[in-house]
Design a protein around this motif. Structure first.
Motif, short mmCIF file in Angstrom:
data_model
loop_
_atom_site.label_atom_id
_atom_site.label_comp_id
_atom_site.label_asym_id
_atom_site.label_seq_id
_atom_site.Cartn_x
_atom_site.Cartn_y
_atom_site.Cartn_z
N GLN A 36 58.67 2.32 33.98
CA GLN A 36 58.81 3.30 33.01
C GLN A 36 57.99 4.89 33.45
OE1 GLN A 36 59.55 2.61 29.93
NE2 GLN A 36 59.95 0.53 30.28
N ALA A 37 58.37 5.86 32.70
CA ALA A 37 57.75 6.94 32.86
C ALA A 37 56.58 7.29 32.50
CB ALA A 37 58.71 8.07 32.33
N VAL A 38 55.21 6.79 33.40
CA VAL A 38 54.03 6.70 32.86
C VAL A 38 53.29 7.92 33.58
CG1 VAL A 38 51.84 5.17 32.78
CG2 VAL A 38 54.14 4.45 32.54
N SER A 39 52.07 8.40 32.74
CA SER A 39 51.41 9.54 33.23
C SER A 39 49.84 8.87 32.72
CB SER A 39 51.46 10.98 32.98
OG SER A 39 52.76 11.34 32.98
N LEU A 40 48.88 9.05 33.85
CA LEU A 40 47.61 8.47 33.40
C LEU A 40 46.55 9.75 33.40
CD1 LEU A 40 45.85 6.14 33.05
CD2 LEU A 40 45.61 5.95 35.53
N LEU A 41 45.78 9.81 32.28
CA LEU A 41 44.60 10.68 32.43
C LEU A 41 43.58 10.19 32.69
CD1 LEU A 41 43.97 13.71 31.20
CD2 LEU A 41 43.42 12.60 28.95
N ALA A 42 42.80 10.51 33.84
CA ALA A 42 41.75 9.93 34.51
C ALA A 42 40.65 11.09 34.76
CB ALA A 42 42.09 9.18 35.53
N ARG A 43 39.57 10.62 35.16
CA ARG A 43 38.49 11.71 35.72
C ARG A 43 37.77 11.17 36.83
NH1 ARG A 43 34.57 11.63 30.32
NH2 ARG A 43 33.83 9.33 30.65
N GLY A 44 36.87 12.08 37.41
CA GLY A 44 36.22 11.47 38.37
C GLY A 44 36.54 10.71 39.65
N SER A 45 35.68 9.77 40.10
CA SER A 45 35.91 9.05 41.21
C SER A 45 37.23 8.11 40.85
CB SER A 45 34.81 8.18 41.38
OG SER A 45 34.41 7.26 40.37
N THR A 46 37.50 7.74 39.64
CA THR A 46 38.83 6.95 39.22
C THR A 46 40.10 7.80 39.24
OG1 THR A 46 37.61 5.99 37.56
CG2 THR A 46 39.83 5.66 37.57
N LEU A 47 39.74 9.37 39.18
CA LEU A 47 41.14 10.21 39.37
C LEU A 47 41.42 10.08 40.75
CD1 LEU A 47 43.01 12.49 38.48
CD2 LEU A 47 41.09 13.92 38.92
N GLN A 48 40.27 10.47 41.65
CA GLN A 48 40.41 10.41 43.30
C GLN A 48 41.04 9.23 43.71
OE1 GLN A 48 36.58 11.51 44.49
NE2 GLN A 48 36.64 13.41 43.43
N ALA A 49 40.42 7.96 43.20
CA ALA A 49 41.06 6.66 43.99
C ALA A 49 42.35 6.66 43.64
CB ALA A 49 39.99 5.51 43.31
N ILE A 50 42.82 6.78 42.47
CA ILE A 50 44.26 6.43 42.01
C ILE A 50 45.10 7.62 42.59
CG2 ILE A 50 45.96 6.53 40.05
CD1 ILE A 50 43.62 5.29 38.33
#
Ligand SMILES: NC(=O)C1=CN([C@@H]2O[C@H](COP(=O)(O)OP(=O)(O)OC[C@H]3O[C@@H](n4cnc5c(N)ncnc54)[C@H](OP(=O)(O)O)[C@@H]3O)[C@@H](O)[C@H]2O)C=CC1
Ligand SMILES: CC(C)(CO)C(=O)C(=O)O
Length: 334
Positions: A36-50
Motif C-alpha cells: 500500500q502507498a503508506v506514509s508515516l508521521l513520526a518524530r524524534g528518535s523514532t523518525l531517525q530510526a525509521i
C-alpha cells in the motif's frame, strides 16, 4: 464533499499513519509490506530510526524490516485519502494539529484510540451536540476533526513498542470500522477492503457503538487494574484473587453499555474465557506506567464514569480501581 471519496479511485489510496508508536508502526508496517502507498508521521528518535532502517515488526515468529515514507513534517507528505491517527487519547489534540496538512476536505479520518471517543455523541440522533468532557474538555478535537470525515474504528489487537521504530505484535488483529451515524457506506467498505487485502482482518459495522462498548469494557476491566497489580490479561481474568474484582467491573460496564443501548454479543463467562486465552499480554496502560508515561485514564476510566454519572449509575468497583490507578500514575510522576 463526495459521499464516497474512495469508490471511483483506480489506484490504491494514499494512506497516512500519524503517530509512530506501538499501533502506528504495526499498522504502517503491515500496510507497507502489503504494497500500500503508506506514509508515516513520526518524530524524534523514532523518525531517525525509521529513516535509517525502516520499521522493525516482530510478528508471530517472523521479523520484518519494512521501509516506509516517513517525515515529521506533514506538509511534505501532503493531503491523503485515509489518515489513521494512532496516539493515546490525551495526545490526540497535539497529533491532530501536527497531522492537519494530511487532512483535505475528503480525507477519511480513522482515530485508532482506546476508550470513549470524543465523537461518541456526534451524529447520534437525539444526542448530537453533547460532549464527552473528560476526553475533549474544550471541544478542540471536535473543532480539528470534522465529524462528517470521521470513521469509527474499534481495535482488537495488541502491540508493544520495544525501541524507536521497533514493535512486537503477536496476537491476531481485528479491526471493526463503521460510520459514526450508524449507516453503511461505500467509503467505509473501501477502507475495510484495503485492510483485508493487506492482511489485517477487518469488518464493516452499521452499529459501531456495539463493538465500541465491547472494547470500552475490555479496557475498563483490565487497564487500570493492570497498573495497580502489574498483572497481565490472563492473570487479571484468571487469578482467583483478581477475578472477583474484574468480574464486578465487568458487570458494572455491561450495565452501563446496556443503558446506552449497546448489544454485546458475548456473555460474561465467554468474555472471561476469551480474555484468559489472550495470554500474558501487558496492557498498553501498564506499558505506559512502566515507562513513566502519562496514563490514558481520561478516556478509559473518567469518561466511562462521566457517562455513568449522567444516568446516576454508581459503578463503585470501577470507580475505586480508577482512583487507585490515578494515584499510581501521579505518584510515580512526582
Ligand atoms: N498498544 C496496544 O497494545 C494497544 C493500544 N491501543 C490504543 O491505541 C492507541 C495508540 O496506542 P499506542 O500505539 O500503544 O501508543 P504509543 O504511545 O505507543 O504511540 C503513540 C505515538 O504517538 C506519537 N505522538 C504523540 N503525539 C504526537 C505528535 N504531536 N506528533 C507526532 N507524534 C505524536 C508518539 O510519539 P513519541 O514516541 O515521540 O512520544 C508515539 O510514538 C491508544 O489509544 C491505545 O490505548 C489499542 C489496542 C492495543
Ligand atoms: C490489550 C487490551 C485489549 C487490554 O485492555 C488493550 O486494548 C490495551 O492494552 O490497551
Amino acid at each position: 464533499m463526495s459521499k464516497d471519496p474512495l469508490s471511483n479511485k483506480q489506484s490504491s489510496p494514499r494512506i497516512a499513519v500519524a503517530g509512530a508508536g506501538a499501533i502506528g508502526c504495526t499498522l504502517a508496517a503491515i500496510l507497507a509490506h502489503a504494497g500500500q502507498a503508506v506514509s508515516l508521521l513520526a518524530r524524534g528518535s523514532t523518525l531517525q530510526a525509521i529513516q535509517s532502517q525502516g520499521i522493525e515488526l516482530r510478528r508471530q515468529a517472523e521479523t520484518y524490516q519494512v521501509p516506509v515514507t516517513v517525515s515529521d513534517d506533514a506538509h511534505t507528505l501532503g493531503s491523503q485519502d485515509i489518515v489513521f491517527l494512532c496516539a493515546k487519547s490525551h495526545d490526540l489534540v497535539g497529533l491532530a494539529q501536527a497531522a492537519t496538512p494530511l487532512i483535505g476536505p475528503e480525507t477519511l479520518i480513522v482515530p485508532m484510540v482506546n476508550g470513549v471517543p470524543w465523537w461518541y455523541f456526534e451524529r447520534l440522533p437525539g444526542q448530537d451536540g453533547r460532549r464527552v468532557k473528560s476526553v475533549d474538555p474544550e471541544g478542540r478535537l471536535r473543532a480539528l476533526l470534522p465529524s462528517a470525515q470521521v470513521v469509527g474504528v474499534v481495535q482488537f489487537m495488541t502491540a508493544e513498542r520495544v525501541g524507536p521504530g521497533s514493535v512486537v505484535s503477536n496476537t491476531p488483529a481485528l479491526l471493526i470500522l463503521g460510520e459514526i451515524d450508524h449507516t453503511e457506506s461505500q467509503r467505509v467498505q473501501d477502507i475495510v477492503d484495503v485492510l483485508n487485502a493487506s492482511g489485517i482482518e477487518s469488518r464493516h459495522s452499521a452499529q459501531i457503538r456495539d463493538p465500541l462498548w465491547m472494547k470500552i469494557i475490555a479496557n475498563l476491566t483490565t487497564n487500570p487494574l493492570s497498573v495497580i497489580t502489574g498483572a497481565t490479561l490472563n492473570t487479571m481474568y484468571g487469578d482467583p484473587r483478581l477475578l472477583p474484582i474484574t468480574r464486578k467491573i465487568l458487570f458494572e460496564g455491561l450495565t452501563l453499555a446496556a443503558a446506552h443501548g449497546a448489544r454485546i454479543p458475548l456473555d460474561p463467562d465467554t468474555i472471561i474465557k476469551e480474555t484468559i486465552a489472550m495470554g500474558a499480554v501487558r496492557t498498553s496502560m501498564l506499558q505506559d506506567y512502566e515507562h513513566g508515561n502519562p496514563l490514558e485514564l481520561a478516556a478509559i476510566g473518567d469518561a466511562v464514569l462521566e457517562l455513568a454519572d449522567a444516568i446516576h449509575l454508581p459503578m463503585p468497583t470501577a470507580r475505586d480501581v480508577i482512583a487507585m490507578a490515578h494515584y499510581r500514575g501521579t505518584s510515580q510522576r512526582r
